[in-house]
Each structure stands twice: as structure tokens, then as C-alpha cells.
Design a protein around this motif. Structure first.
Motif, PDB file in Angstrom:
ATOM      1  N   GLY A   1     -44.180  53.255  99.137  1.00 17.22           N
ATOM      2  CA  GLY A   1     -43.024  52.775  98.339  1.00 17.22           C
ATOM      3  C   GLY A   1     -42.252  53.910  97.677  1.00 17.22           C
ATOM      4  N   PRO A   2     -41.788  53.588  97.059  1.00 23.03           N
ATOM      5  CA  PRO A   2     -40.565  54.348  96.068  1.00 23.03           C
ATOM      6  C   PRO A   2     -41.341  55.715  95.025  1.00 23.03           C
ATOM      7  CG  PRO A   2     -39.708  52.479  95.494  1.00 23.03           C
ATOM      8  CD  PRO A   2     -41.169  52.368  96.446  1.00 23.03           C
ATOM      9  N   THR A   3     -41.698  56.104  95.296  1.00 22.50           N
ATOM     10  CA  THR A   3     -42.136  57.357  94.134  1.00 22.50           C
ATOM     11  C   THR A   3     -42.065  58.785  93.535  1.00 22.50           C
ATOM     12  OG1 THR A   3     -43.405  58.564  96.180  1.00 22.50           O
ATOM     13  CG2 THR A   3     -44.042  57.043  96.129  1.00 22.50           C
TER      14      THR A   3
ATOM     15  N   ARG B   1     -37.859  48.745  87.465  1.00 25.21           N
ATOM     16  CA  ARG B   1     -36.220  48.776  87.980  1.00 25.21           C
ATOM     17  C   ARG B   1     -36.463  49.053  88.986  1.00 25.21           C
ATOM     18  NH1 ARG B   1     -35.170  53.826  85.448  1.00 25.21           N
ATOM     19  NH2 ARG B   1     -33.636  52.770  84.123  1.00 25.21           N
ATOM     20  N   MET B   2     -37.374  49.033  90.054  1.00 20.51           N
ATOM     21  CA  MET B   2     -37.558  49.396  91.383  1.00 20.51           C
ATOM     22  C   MET B   2     -37.275  47.653  92.356  1.00 20.51           C
ATOM     23  SD  MET B   2     -37.321  52.645  92.946  1.00 20.51           S
ATOM     24  CE  MET B   2     -36.121  52.944  91.156  1.00 20.51           C
TER      25      MET B   2
ATOM     26  N   ARG C   1     -37.505  45.097  90.280  1.00 16.20           N
ATOM     27  CA  ARG C   1     -35.802  44.174  90.064  1.00 16.20           C
ATOM     28  C   ARG C   1     -35.037  44.203  91.202  1.00 16.20           C
ATOM     29  NH1 ARG C   1     -33.948  45.838  84.275  1.00 16.20           N
ATOM     30  NH2 ARG C   1     -35.396  44.365  83.346  1.00 16.20           N
ATOM     31  N   SER C   2     -35.014  45.448  91.269  1.00 16.36           N
ATOM     32  CA  SER C   2     -33.451  46.023  92.542  1.00 16.36           C
ATOM     33  C   SER C   2     -34.369  45.665  93.669  1.00 16.36           C
ATOM     34  CB  SER C   2     -33.621  47.213  92.325  1.00 16.36           C
ATOM     35  OG  SER C   2     -33.984  48.178  92.203  1.00 16.36           O
TER      36      SER C   2
ATOM     37  N   LYS D   1     -36.186  47.283  95.540  1.00 19.96           N
ATOM     38  CA  LYS D   1     -35.946  48.671  96.425  1.00 19.96           C
ATOM     39  C   LYS D   1     -38.858  48.445  97.084  1.00 19.96           C
ATOM     40  CE  LYS D   1     -32.937  50.322  96.879  1.00 19.96           C
ATOM     41  NZ  LYS D   1     -31.877  50.985  98.465  1.00 19.96           N
TER      42      LYS D   1
END
Lengths: 225, 373
Positions: free
Chosen positions: A132-134, A154-155, A157-158, A160
Motif C-alpha cells: 500500500g501507500p508508504t 487519511r489513506m 478514509r480516502s 487508498k
């Protein structure tokens, strides 16, 4: 928005543990004790012997948190955000020392590789197949880990990522006041695998509540001595 | 969700004291790369870098010198603008000075550069620092866009700056990542990257803010994605899986089809593995369709924490001028880049531009920038 907290892990000078374990932050000087890697990683990371202390501490606390969350690879995307103030400054200094002889011809490629805090992310992602996002965020001494927590929420919630590790890693040099430590929690949009008790984090804008207490630091998730 | 609009952009690079000068020189096929003179590099496995002359003629803090030149280009910002700082290795100047017995010139930590910028720009918000290695400002713009889309902020500015330090140059040389000849992104004979000095800024606003202040936006951020490839700390996954996932996430968010992308501003470092990985991700995402691909790193060098903001700013120029800059250094394209990359400017049709960056730690980030109709 409600998010599930399914696990946590930490390493400090006084010891290491998981979300429900007692944490002592009274000791400010000394080295951080770590568990044997074979106890917490699916496989001992290939480069473990080359890791700097910052990376060892961060990867160990992340592994403890994932173990606490009964993590195994599944269809959920998992990302990771780290807060740090002191960054990799000890490794930066160690690396630069290797450049001083013979006009830099003996510069250490291995030490240079560890002069970014994102390497904790990279090593953890390799060990646990996190895709995932890092990214890393700067930290504030008065609100330890909160930018990481906000970014991780935030990641989710959106949409991502379905699951995020959020934490803080610090390994300050002796000449800068600070306490070596690493803390991580595992946040999940919906619980799939946890075998432990799951707690709810209420996230309302930038206000966070956990077990009916306001969260002002990522350390507030833990059972502080 | 609010639309995310780009209000203003700014940059200083080795090819220009501002973004327009940089753009004109890029399009004219100029390169700033030259043998490094800033420090003795004769025994290092690297040759060229894109250096801003001002940094060599001053003993002041290098990153602050770049930022001083950047902030004067910016139109005034509302006091509540949220600042995201994405410089990643400015602080090593203190380590270099300390080792050389020279005066220490703060700032040292990322937060101190952000505080300096907040003061200089008259901002009251605390802001945040992001380090995602060479994808830092791309990730920063993604976070900024998310904050605006979710209604957390109406004004966010992302600023990144990094310089060619002895620390960084010797490190990339030790990793054998620097070109020992000439940086040639997507060339079949490419042999590595070159580093560059730069500072860049991208100011994003909400639709509400733009309407309130009668702002004509330059472009819009339509989608963003961040993904790890879980492969290696300094080497990308050969199959481009991380970048493919980031592009997919950005396309999904933008609600665009792959055919809507008409140009690709690649990370294009000129290393064998990075450029091959990007071509794999391009094929994974867009199949065999050919559309203009370019890299500016053969002309400007790799500007680390500034790269994503700089390339986003240049992508806005691509959209608004309907032309890509040439990929400087390109001789004979690698087979999979044929029909995509060119040593000359390429015309761009109607649609959106994809810009991506990848960094150590397995990080990949993608942004989709659209024009304003």
C-alpha cells in the motif's frame, strides 16, 4: 469515522512488547533491547545483519505490531507511515566518515543505502509483502507520531488502503536530547484476521479518541507505566 | 469531494532561475549537466551534475539559497496556507561542514526548513514534512490533493529542494548508480543517472477558494496513487508492479480510461533498472499504445526531493503548450521506448498527463494532471 485498532508493537530501552503490554519510557539513555528476529518475522530479513539500528528498531516494532494484529498476507492492501524527528542522523554521520578517505573512493554503499528513514518502510514491505501507500513524515516532540496517525487515517478514509501501520521511529545521537524508541499500531477499515480484542479509534477530522481518551500522541495507544 | 486546482508553480534549476526560463531552455534542447566542480570527484564513479552556479559562489546554507530564489517567485499566499516540505537531504550540509571543520549553518532538521519557509511566506499553519525518498514531492502533492479533496484545507503549497552534495554524490557513486559517461534516459546504452540542484513549488487550491478569489487555475490534479513494490530497498521490481498499482490507483480516482492519458512525464533517471521498470509499468497500464513519453533528467539531473514538484510544474506547461520537452541525451531508444520517447519536442493531443516518481524503499507515486477547459 471509526477505524479498528487491531494490534501494536514497541521497542524501547526498557524492553519490547505489544499493544496491551506495559511500556516504560523512564529510561532515556542506553540501547534498545530487541527480540530475536526469528521470533517475530516470517523469515529473518535477508539484510538483517546489514541493518542500521534505526532500521532494526523500526522493523522490529512494525513486526511486533503485525504479529499482534494476527497479520497474514491477504487481499487487503496494507501501507505504512512513519514519523521521525531525528531521521537517520547517526547513520548519515557514519556513512560520511567512510567518504573521507581517498577522496571518497571507499564510500560505503551499504551505509549510504540506510541514510533514508524510508528504508524501514522498504525492509518491512519486503518482509511482510506490504504494497500500500508508504512514506515518512516529520515529527513534533509535543505530539509524537500524530502526523503519521493522521496520514494513515487519511489513506484509509480516502480508500487508498484498507489497512495501515502508523508509528514513530527515533534513534537520536547522544549529542541531541531524545529517547530511542519505535512504536507502531495497526489500523484496519474492517477486521479480517485479528484473533485479539479489537478496539475502535474514533477519527473526527483531526481529533482522535481511543478507549474514551483523547489521543495526543501515538504513545497514548499504549499502556504507559 | 472538491476539485483540486493548481494555482501557481515555481522553480529554480540549473537550467533557469525560474520555471519559464527552465522550460524555454528544456524545449530548446539545452542541458545543464557538466562535470562536477563543487568538490573533488576524480576518484568517484560519476561524472556530471546539474549545478546552480549561485551555490558554488556562496558559503551560505545551500538549500536556503535555493529557497530564497524560489519564494520570491511566488505570489502572496493566504496566511492559513498549509505547507508541505519535501526536501530530503538538505541537512547533510551540517555533516559535511562539521567534518571539514567549517561553521555549522542551520537548519539541520526537515522541520527547521519548513519553519523557515513558514516564516518567510507569512504562514501560520504548522504544516508537515514528507520524506518518500525520490518520490517525496509527488507524495507531498498527493497528500495535499487529498487534503483539499476531503475538505481539510483550501490552500496547500508543496515545496521541495535538494542540492548536489558530496554526501549524496559519493553515495550514488558508491552504489554505481551514476552515469560515468552521459545521462541518457530510455536510451539503449544508458548507464546511470546524474544529480541536480533544484527547488520547486506547486500551490494547490480548492474550487471554492479559486471561485472566491476569482483565480484562473493553471491545471487540475485529477488523481493520485502511492504504492510499494515490496521488492528491494534500492532496486525497483522488474515487472513494475508498484508503479503499475500507483498508476491504477490514480486512474481509478480520476475516473479516467487509459486512453485519456496523452503524455507521460517519467521519472526517467537513466539507470538501467529504473527506466526498464517504468516501461514495464507503462505497458501494464496502457498496453502497446504509443503516446509521448519524456524525461527531463538528462538535462536537469535528478533533483531528489524537488523532482516531483518540478516535474508536476513542467507537466502543467506541457498541457498548456501542447508540447513535451525533448528527452536530452537520447541517442537510440531502448526497444520498448521506440515510438514513445524522442530527442525532439513532441506534440501532445487533448487529454491528461501522467507524471510519476519512484524512490528507495520501494516507493512509487503517480499523479494525473488535467487541463482546464
Amino acid at each position: 469515522m471509526n477505524i479498528n485498532v487491531t494490534g501494536g508493537g514497541f521497542v524501547t530501552i526498557s524492553g519490547w512488547g505489544k499493544l496491551g503490554d506495559k511500556v516504560s519510557l523512564h529510561e532515556q539513555n542506553g540501547t534498545v533491547s530487541l527480540p530475536e528476529p526469528k521470533l517475530i518475522f516470517p523469515e529473518i530479513p535477508k539484510r538483517w545483519g546489514r541493518f542500521d539500528n534505526f532500521t532494526r528498531m523500526g522493523c522490529t516494532a512494525a513486526a511486533l505490531a503485525l504479529q499482534d494484529a494476527s497479520y497474514h498476507k491477504n487481499s487487503m492492501t496494507c501501507g505504512m507511515v512513519i514519523s521521525t524527528l531525528y531521521d537517520t542522523i547517526i547513520t548519515d554521520r557514519d556513512y560520511y566518515q567512510t567518504t573521507l578517505e581517498d577522496e571518497g573512493a571507499m564510500s560505503s554503499p551499504n551505509l549510504f543505502s540506510y541514510t533514508l528513514p524510508v528504508i524501514v518502510l522498504g525492509e518491512s514491505c519486503v518482509s511482510f509483502d506490504l504494497r500500500g501507500p508508504t512514506f515518512c513524515v516529520g515529527d513534533h516532540p509535543e505530539t509524537v507520531g500524530m502526523d503519521a496517525l493522521k496520514s494513515a487515517v487519511r489513506m484509509i478514509r480516502s480508500e487508498k488502503s484498507d489497512r495501515m501501520l502508523a508509528g514513530v521511529v527515533e534513534n537520536p545521537p547522544a549529542d541531541l536530547n531524545g529517547c530511542p524508541m519505535a512504536f507502531f499500531i495497526v489500523l484496519e477499515k474492517s477486521v479480517i484476521t485479528s484473533e485479539n480484542q479489537v478496539f475502535t479509534l474514533k477519527a473526527d477530522g483531526n481529533n482522535f479518541e481511543f478507549k474514551k481518551n483523547k489521543i495526543g500522541s501515538i504513545l497514548d495507544f499504549f499502556n504507559k507505566d | 469531494m472538491s476539485k483540486v486546482l493548481i494555482k501557481q508553480t515555481a522553480a529554480i534549476t540549473a537550467l533557469g532561475n525560474n520555471l519559464e526560463e527552465t522550460w524555454q531552455n528544456l524545449c530548446a534542447g539545452k542541458s545543464a549537466l557538466a562535470p562536477i566542480k563543487r568538490f573533488a570527484a576524480g576518484k568517484l564513479e560519476g561524472l556530471e551534475a546539474g549545478c546552480v552556479d549561485l551555490l558554488d559562489s556562496s558559503s551560505e546554507n545551500k538549500v536556503l539559497l535555493l529557497l530564497e530564489q524560489l519564494v520570491v517567485q511566488l505570489k502572496p499566499l493566504p496566511e492559513n496556507t498549509f505547507l508541505i516540505w519535501t526536501g530530503i537531504k538538505g541537512g547533510v550540509e551540517q555533516i559535511e561542514n562539521s567534518a571539514a571543520g567549517k561553521k555549522i549553518l542551520p537548519p539541520q532538521h526537515a522541520c527547521e526548513y519548513r519553519q523557515w519557509l513558514n516564516h518567510k511566506l507569512g504562514l501560520s499553519s504548522q504544516g508537515m514534512d514528507i520524506n518518500a525518498a525520490c518520490a517525496s514531492s509527488t507524495v507531498g502533492i498527493s497528500i495535499a490533493a487529498d487534503m483539499i479533496a476531503q475538505g481539510e484545507a483550501d490552500n496547500v503549497i508543496v515545496i521541495g529542494a535538494d542540492w548536489v552534495s558530496r554526501f549524496t554524490f559519493s553515495g550514488f557513486a558508491a552504489l554505481r548508480a551514476l552515469s560515468t559517461t552521459k545521462c541518457r534516459p530510455f536510451d539503449m546504452n544508458r548507464d546511470g543517472l546524474a544529480l541536480g540542484d533544484a527547488a520547486a513549488a506547486v500551490h494547490l487550491v480548492s474550487e471554492k477558494e479559486a471561485e472566491k478569489n476569482n483565480v484562473t487555475p493553471m491545471a487540475k490534479v485529477e488523481g493520485w496513487g502511492i504504492a510499494n513494490d515490496a521488492n528491494h530497498i534500492t532496486g525497483p521490481a522488474r515487472d513494475g508492479c508498484g508503479l503499475t498499482a500507483a498508476i491504477h490507483s490514480a486512474l481509478t480516482q480520476a475516473a479516467l480510461k487509459p486512453d485519456d492519458i496523452v503524455s507521460f512525464c517519467a521519472h526517467g533517471t537513466g539507470t538501467v533498472f529504473n527506466d526498464a521498470m517504468e516501461l514495464s509499468a507503462l505497458e501494464n497500464s496502457f498496453g502497446s499504445r504509443r503516446f509521448p513519453l519524456f524525461s527531463v533528467k538528462g538535462a536537469l539531473g535528478h533533483t531528489l526531493g524537488a523532482a516531483g514538484a518540478l516535474e508536476t510544474a513542467l507537466s502543467v506547461n506541457v498541457l498548456n503548450n501542447r508540447i513535451t520537452p525533448p528527452t536530452f541525451g537520447l541517442g537510440r531508444p531502448e526497444k520498448r521506448a521506440e515510438g514513445r520517447v524522442s530527442a525532439s519536442p513532441q506534440n501532445v493531443g487533448d487529454g491528461s498527463i501522467l507524471t510519476t516518481n519512484s524512490g528507495f524503499g520501494g516507493i512509487n507515486a503517480a499523479l494525473i494532471i488535467g487541463g482546464i477547459s
